[in-house]
Design an enzyme around this catalytic site. Sequence first.
Site, mmCIF file in Angstrom:
data_model
loop_
_atom_site.group_PDB
_atom_site.id
_atom_site.type_symbol
_atom_site.label_atom_id
_atom_site.label_comp_id
_atom_site.label_asym_id
_atom_site.label_seq_id
_atom_site.Cartn_x
_atom_site.Cartn_y
_atom_site.Cartn_z
ATOM 1 C CG ASP A 204 44.853 41.076 40.904
ATOM 2 O OD1 ASP A 204 44.016 40.543 41.652
ATOM 3 O OD2 ASP A 204 46.089 40.957 41.067
ATOM 4 C CD GLU A 288 39.589 38.639 44.315
ATOM 5 O OE1 GLU A 288 39.557 37.543 44.901
ATOM 6 O OE2 GLU A 288 40.602 39.062 43.723
ATOM 7 C CB CYS A 341 44.407 28.438 33.366
ATOM 8 S SG CYS A 341 45.083 28.721 31.709
ATOM 9 C CB CYS A 344 42.444 25.777 29.625
ATOM 10 S SG CYS A 344 43.440 25.568 31.126
ATOM 11 C CB CYS A 361 48.151 26.467 32.599
ATOM 12 S SG CYS A 361 46.664 25.436 32.661
ATOM 13 C CB CYS A 364 46.283 24.979 28.210
ATOM 14 S SG CYS A 364 46.453 26.479 29.195
ATOM 15 C CG ASP A 371 49.953 40.486 40.279
ATOM 16 O OD1 ASP A 371 49.354 39.838 41.156
ATOM 17 O OD2 ASP A 371 51.078 40.993 40.451
#
Length: 382
Positions: A204, A288, A341, A344, A361, A364, A371
Site C-alpha cells: 500500500d 494498487e 476489513c 471478515c 470493524c 467482527c 495502511d
Amino acid sequence: MTNLTATKSYKFRLYPTKEQQRLIDMTIGHCRFVYNYSLGKQLEQDWYYKRVEEMVQQGYFPRNNWKGRLFNKYEAIKALPELKKHYPFLKEVDAIALQAAIETLGRAFERRYKKLGGRPHFKSKHHRVQSYTTKKIAGNIRIEGSHIRLPKLGLVKMAKSREVIGEIKTATIKRTATEKYFVSITCKTKATPLSRVEKKIGLDMGLKDFAITSDGEKINNPKCFSRSEKRLAFLQKSLSRKQTGSSNYRKAKLKVARQHERIRNQRNDFLHKLSSRLISENQVIAIEDLSIQEMLCDKHYAKGISDASWYGFRVMLEYKAGWYGRQIVIAPRGYASSQICSVCGEKNPLVKRLSLREWVCPHCKTEHDRDINASRNLQKLA
C-alpha cells in the site's frame, strides 16, 4: 523459463574528447532538425486537409480532393537522401541516427492514431536532456575494454562499472543539463529467473511512509525533494538575480541543474534498491492501480506525490519481475482496499476519510491500522 529473452539497458557515463563532444552536439541538433522538419511537413498536410474539408462543408467546393494521408515513417526515411541534397550539413553525422529520429516520430504518430496520446510536439534545444539514438549494424557499436565504439565518434572513453551481457541492439547518447554525457546500451539477453519462493506480499503506497507491506513493515519515505527544497530555492533565487545570458547566469543555472540531478539520483537510488529487494524476497507482489494524474490535481498533496514517484516505482517492479520470473498483480482502479476489513471482508465507508488512521470493524470488532489493513487486502489478490 531459461529460453525466454529479456531486454536490458546499461547506462554508463562517457568522457568524450572536445572533438567528440562537438560531433555529439552536432548529431543531436541534426536529429532534432530532421524530426521537426518531418513533423512540420505532416502537420502542413493535416492543416490543408482540414481547411479544404471546412470549405467543402461551407459549399465552396463540391468535394475534398486533397489527400489527407497518415504519417508514413518509411516514406520519410526514403526521403532523407533528397533532404541531404537541400541541406548538405546532414551528411556530417550518423545516417542511422537520422533514421532513428524519424522512427521515433513515427511511434509518436502511431500512438496518436490509436488515441493513446496527443499530437507530437516539436523538439526544443532548450530541453534539459538532449539525446539521439543509433542502431547496431555490422558491428558499428561494440565494447572495447573501457571504451565504446560508436558510429562517427570512434572510440569513446566510458566509466564501465559492469559487464554488458547480451546482444547490443541500440545505443542512446545523452547530454544532460549538467553538461555530462551518458550512453544507454539496450541489449537482448536470456532471462535469468531467480529461484522460486512461496512468499506473497501486498504493498500500500503512502506519503508519510513510502510503502506499507502486508507483513506490517513500514518503509520510510526519503522525501528527497523536500529535504533539498530550501537549498534549491536559494539557488533559484540566486539565478533570478543574474542577467540572462551572462557568464554568471550560466554558472548559476548549472548549479540549479546539478541540485536537480542530485535529487533525481537520490530518488532513483532509493527506488532501485527497494524494488530489487522486494523482487528478490517475494514471488508475487500486489499493488494498487493509482490514478496519479487525478491525484496530482489536489494542490495539498501534489508536491508530495510527485516527490514519491509511485509510478516510477511500479515501472521498476514490472520490468524487474519480467527479468527474474516474478509476478506483479495490479488491483483494479477504485478497489477500496483501506475500507474493507481484511478479517471478515465487510466494507466500512467511514474509513474513506484520510484522517481516520485506525478503526475498529463494526462487524467482527477487529482493530485495524488503515495502511496495514489495505496492504493485507491487496495480498489476498496475490
